[in-house]
Design a protein around this motif. Sequence first.
Motif, mmCIF file in Angstrom:
data_model
loop_
_atom_site.group_PDB
_atom_site.id
_atom_site.type_symbol
_atom_site.label_atom_id
_atom_site.label_comp_id
_atom_site.label_asym_id
_atom_site.label_seq_id
_atom_site.Cartn_x
_atom_site.Cartn_y
_atom_site.Cartn_z
ATOM 1 N N HIS A 1 -11.498 -16.300 -12.910
ATOM 2 C CA HIS A 1 -11.855 -16.654 -14.289
ATOM 3 C C HIS A 1 -10.954 -15.884 -15.246
ATOM 4 N N THR B 1 -15.859 -13.728 -7.177
ATOM 5 C CA THR B 1 -14.699 -12.971 -7.661
ATOM 6 C C THR B 1 -15.185 -11.711 -8.362
ATOM 7 N N ASN C 1 2.825 -11.898 -7.351
ATOM 8 C CA ASN C 1 3.431 -12.252 -8.634
ATOM 9 C C ASN C 1 3.456 -11.014 -9.539
ATOM 10 N N ARG D 1 -11.463 -8.621 -4.905
ATOM 11 C CA ARG D 1 -11.543 -9.089 -3.520
ATOM 12 C C ARG D 1 -10.940 -10.469 -3.321
ATOM 13 N N GLY E 1 -7.059 -5.888 -9.533
ATOM 14 C CA GLY E 1 -7.752 -6.264 -10.770
ATOM 15 C C GLY E 1 -8.429 -5.118 -11.496
ATOM 16 N N GLU E 2 -8.671 -3.989 -10.809
ATOM 17 C CA GLU E 2 -9.430 -2.914 -11.455
ATOM 18 C C GLU E 2 -8.688 -1.581 -11.521
ATOM 19 N N VAL F 1 -1.426 -7.630 1.287
ATOM 20 C CA VAL F 1 -1.761 -7.365 -0.109
ATOM 21 C C VAL F 1 -3.105 -6.642 -0.262
ATOM 22 N N LYS F 2 -3.162 -5.825 -1.284
ATOM 23 C CA LYS F 2 -4.413 -5.166 -1.688
ATOM 24 C C LYS F 2 -4.771 -5.685 -3.077
ATOM 25 N N ARG G 1 -15.979 -3.670 -14.960
ATOM 26 C CA ARG G 1 -14.658 -3.471 -14.343
ATOM 27 C C ARG G 1 -14.473 -2.071 -13.724
ATOM 28 N N GLY H 1 -14.979 -12.164 -17.573
ATOM 29 C CA GLY H 1 -16.291 -11.713 -17.121
ATOM 30 C C GLY H 1 -16.338 -10.195 -17.029
ATOM 31 N N GLN I 1 -2.565 -7.690 -15.098
ATOM 32 C CA GLN I 1 -3.842 -7.109 -14.679
ATOM 33 C C GLN I 1 -3.864 -5.606 -14.952
ATOM 34 N N THR J 1 -1.006 -17.566 -8.224
ATOM 35 C CA THR J 1 -0.607 -16.738 -7.071
ATOM 36 C C THR J 1 -0.982 -17.387 -5.744
ATOM 37 N N VAL K 1 0.492 -9.246 -11.801
ATOM 38 C CA VAL K 1 0.041 -7.893 -11.459
ATOM 39 C C VAL K 1 0.180 -6.988 -12.685
ATOM 40 N N GLY L 1 -17.087 -8.409 -14.703
ATOM 41 C CA GLY L 1 -18.298 -7.990 -13.996
ATOM 42 C C GLY L 1 -19.563 -8.535 -14.623
ATOM 43 N N GLN M 1 -7.923 -14.279 -13.767
ATOM 44 C CA GLN M 1 -7.074 -13.377 -12.990
ATOM 45 C C GLN M 1 -5.756 -13.995 -12.547
ATOM 46 N N PRO N 1 -7.391 -10.090 -1.586
ATOM 47 C CA PRO N 1 -7.518 -9.533 -0.244
ATOM 48 C C PRO N 1 -8.320 -10.421 0.721
HETATM 49 N N1 MCN Z 1 -2.205 -10.097 -7.185
HETATM 50 C C1 MCN Z 1 -0.878 -10.203 -6.774
HETATM 51 N N2 MCN Z 1 -0.422 -9.358 -5.799
HETATM 52 C C2 MCN Z 1 -1.228 -8.398 -5.251
HETATM 53 C C3 MCN Z 1 -2.563 -8.281 -5.683
HETATM 54 C C4 MCN Z 1 -3.027 -9.173 -6.642
HETATM 55 O O1 MCN Z 1 -0.137 -11.032 -7.291
HETATM 56 N N3 MCN Z 1 -0.759 -7.577 -4.331
HETATM 57 C C5 MCN Z 1 -2.740 -11.013 -8.209
HETATM 58 C C6 MCN Z 1 -3.826 -11.910 -7.633
HETATM 59 O O2 MCN Z 1 -3.387 -12.929 -6.834
HETATM 60 C C7 MCN Z 1 -4.563 -12.319 -8.903
HETATM 61 C C8 MCN Z 1 -4.581 -10.992 -9.677
HETATM 62 O O3 MCN Z 1 -3.419 -10.267 -9.213
HETATM 63 O O4 MCN Z 1 -3.852 -13.301 -9.575
HETATM 64 C C9 MCN Z 1 -5.854 -10.141 -9.466
HETATM 65 O O5 MCN Z 1 -6.204 -10.235 -8.134
HETATM 66 P P1 MCN Z 1 -7.314 -9.363 -7.354
HETATM 67 O O6 MCN Z 1 -6.930 -7.949 -7.357
HETATM 68 O O7 MCN Z 1 -7.564 -10.061 -6.063
HETATM 69 O O8 MCN Z 1 -8.640 -9.423 -8.252
HETATM 70 P P2 MCN Z 1 -9.687 -10.628 -8.370
HETATM 71 O O9 MCN Z 1 -8.965 -11.878 -8.539
HETATM 72 O O10 MCN Z 1 -10.728 -10.524 -7.329
HETATM 73 O O11 MCN Z 1 -10.320 -10.312 -9.793
HETATM 74 C C10 MCN Z 1 -11.379 -9.443 -9.983
HETATM 75 C C11 MCN Z 1 -10.982 -8.299 -10.896
HETATM 76 C C12 MCN Z 1 -12.172 -7.657 -11.420
HETATM 77 S S1 MCN Z 1 -13.204 -6.991 -10.275
HETATM 78 C C13 MCN Z 1 -12.436 -7.633 -12.765
HETATM 79 S S2 MCN Z 1 -13.831 -6.868 -13.341
HETATM 80 C C14 MCN Z 1 -11.563 -8.252 -13.680
HETATM 81 C C15 MCN Z 1 -10.203 -8.399 -13.179
HETATM 82 O O12 MCN Z 1 -10.144 -8.801 -11.924
HETATM 83 N N4 MCN Z 1 -12.009 -9.160 -14.565
HETATM 84 C C16 MCN Z 1 -11.109 -9.903 -15.257
HETATM 85 N N5 MCN Z 1 -9.313 -8.893 -14.034
HETATM 86 C C17 MCN Z 1 -9.714 -9.756 -15.008
HETATM 87 N N6 MCN Z 1 -8.802 -10.463 -15.724
HETATM 88 C C18 MCN Z 1 -9.241 -11.364 -16.630
HETATM 89 N N7 MCN Z 1 -8.331 -12.062 -17.330
HETATM 90 N N8 MCN Z 1 -10.556 -11.595 -16.843
HETATM 91 C C19 MCN Z 1 -11.495 -10.888 -16.196
HETATM 92 O O13 MCN Z 1 -12.778 -11.139 -16.393
#
Ligand code: MCN
Length: 787
Positions: A505, A544, A670, A548, A741-742, A737-738, A369, A253, A677, A512, A674, A255, A507, A551
């Motif tokens: 979708h 998602t 994981n 967030r 994804g971005e 954790v923080k 993103r 997605g 991402q 995790t 990470v 975003g 991530q 966190p």
């Molecule tokens: N994670 C972890 N340890 C941490 C932080 C995160 O292992 N300390 C892992 C999480 O558990 C998760 C991944 O990293 O498996 C990303 O987590 P997080 O930062 O919480 O982000 P979201 O899951 O909320 O994803 C949203 C973010 C955004 S805003 C966009 S845009 C984006 C992104 O993620 N779009 C994506 N990554 C993407 N990845 C894919 N494949 N597809 C998208 O559309």
Amino acid sequence: MTASPSTRIFGSGIRRREDPRLITGNARYTDDIKLPGTLHMVIVRSPVAHARIRSIDTSAAEAAPGVVAVYTGEDCSCGSVPCAWLIPDSNLLTPEHPALAKDRVRYVGDGVAIVLAEDRAQAQDAADRIHVDYEELPAVINPEEAAAAGAPQLHDDVPNNIAFTWIPNGDKDAVDAAFDAADVVVSERIVQQRLQPTAMEPRSALAQWNGATEELTLWYTTQNPHIHRLLISGMTGVAEHKVRVIAPEVGGGFGSKIPVYADEALTAWAAMQTGRPVKWTETRSENYVTTIHGRDHIEYVELAVNNDGKVAGIRGKVYAGLGAYLSTAGPGIPTILHGLMYSGAYTFPQIYCESIGVFTNTTPVDAYRGAGRPEATFLIERLMDKAAQAIQMDPVELRRINLIPPFIDGHDVAIGLTYDSGNYEAALDQALGMVNYDTFRSQQAKARDEGRYFGIGVTTYSEICGLGPSQVAGAVGFQGGLWESAIIRVSPSGKVQALIGTSPHGQGEETTFAQLIANELGFPVEDIEIVSGDTNRTPMGFGTYGSRTTPVTGAALVKAARKLREKGRLMAAHLLEASAEDIEYDDGKFFVRGAPDNAKTIQDVTLMTTLAWDLPEGMDPGFEESQFYDPPNFVYPFGTHIAIVEVDVESGEVKLLRYVAVDDCGPQINPTIVAGQIHGGIVQGIGQALCEGTIYDDEGQLLTGSMLDYAMPRADMFPWLELGHTETPSPHHPVGVKGVGETGTIASTPTVYNAVIDALAPLGVEQIDMPLSASRVWRAIQASNGG
Ligand code: MCN
């Protein structure tokens, strides 16, 4: 005690459990779902950017083979498309955005009619037979020009096309005074070019209406099923609890699947009109004209700095293109998510920002993103490099002087935020060590003597993610909460289902979050299933995005798991005929202190609480807990990224030689995920720096309307991405954790951009509008002293 490999796996880079079905073609996406009797919908879209509709002739389409119904804006009772981020104190104007245009179209792609037919080809053939008589009007594409006097006007109720003017609570006089007193002021006009999110799966919807029960089921490419249930309920008039939104597999997605669009609502509305299931799936070209775009800022920014390297202040004025209508979160991106980021990782004492949201005859703009934060990081880092050059200081040194010192539990910045934790210099030092900065600088000087142009870009960033808290959401006009909820349900056999309101979708939370629960409760990760993406199965959640999910939802899960652990402890005390205070827990086992061999496992207590034959007094049966969670603050990941490039000054081609990223997202659940991402994010951000960019002609025709024309980053552009990390826990998250994804996208664009400008500095090149394609770089060299 010996650790079981599948329970103590917080921090382990196990493979993503979702991948086997994704890479073997066994995943089921919206368009894969087939319902008997389905009608196929095609949307007739405006081929012109701005026009009055004189008339629409649908007669030939209605008579075409297989056609069941044709509707225009005049026939359509589907509600208008809402905007859900109403920025306060900004004089925000919210012109109507009809689901189908009635008398006026405002961008190429604006829907004017829908055709429903037995199959998709028939619907497309019939759509081609609809004749719309357009009276063309002048169009405006550039947001700065659109806000100027005399520009074509899009909405009668929006003077000068200005949707809002937002200024956060900076003291302009104090900022101006700081600028007046400073030794040097550097400035730049930055064009944050428009980008086209390109998820692998375009948008799609399948709607089924049950007239007897008045229930609407919508399979849908959405990042936030619960928000879309609410918004679709509003647009169709079906009560919210009678709308079921299901996100099957969603192929990315970034975003672009946050907003509610007319198209999906029309699919639902058409199913209600015809009483038959209706499916709509966009083509890639349709995706490029109608799915939201990102960025599109024109910025005038300045930094005041003293000769000792201390920054005195930063200020900026942003013209943010919104497209033709306000998209769901559109107004929030260039304001809250952008202006509040002006401090970055630094101690800037004075900050002032003004964001002007402007309508143009283009596709609506929303979150892509990073959403607002890449733009802010870019301007800060760009100005830092310029300032370093102006006072003849090494750019790393200038950054170091201004970095916020380490803090573990809160730091206030001048823009009014309290960052949670940070140790910016540690990340900087690690990254500098990885590239061997000092050695590079001497090699760079030597290479220049030999006619080779190497450059280095260093970004030290901090960003805001993990959106909540809800109180802040309310204060900044977001029309929803930002809490999350989760349920952990354990069946008698010890199998776990965790139901979450967010909807990952791509991530990786299926993996995790199972790791998080295994870590808290000691169930093997293989026995834990994460359920998301269905409003009838999962508890409420806000979606998602904004990095967030971990966190916020992750915290809800940990807290629910800890409730279960406490219940397990009480049950174990009962079974072991011991006092609860004497029971200890370790890795899925409860035992009396000092006697670990006589233990009750988490599976034992699950069975006994679910059977409920003999519960301790006052305990309810079942092994299930739910948890609502509203975070007390955002989380603030940070890091340092460094790029080394070589520019071929004969051709203008930029070659990325090394890319080093040291990011800190607290403890990594994981590390493999990470890293994935961060890799994906870096590539996306470098796409903006080097090749991506939407191009409209002056009439508002999208010239980058296919993947042949829109330059996506390609694998052969990249060296191996070298990752390091530091670990600074968030003080308010239960496991620290923080989000991550971005971060890659936020940091990488300025890093590569600055590296290119650094390489070309001896030729006198100071600025090139992105993307830094070979032809633009070549032209900049020709126009410079060096050329
Ligand atoms: N994670 C972890 N340890 C941490 C932080 C995160 O292992 N300390 C892992 C999480 O558990 C998760 C991944 O990293 O498996 C990303 O987590 P997080 O930062 O919480 O982000 P979201 O899951 O909320 O994803 C949203 C973010 C955004 S805003 C966009 S845009 C984006 C992104 O993620 N779009 C994506 N990554 C993407 N990845 C894919 N494949 N597809 C998208 O559309």
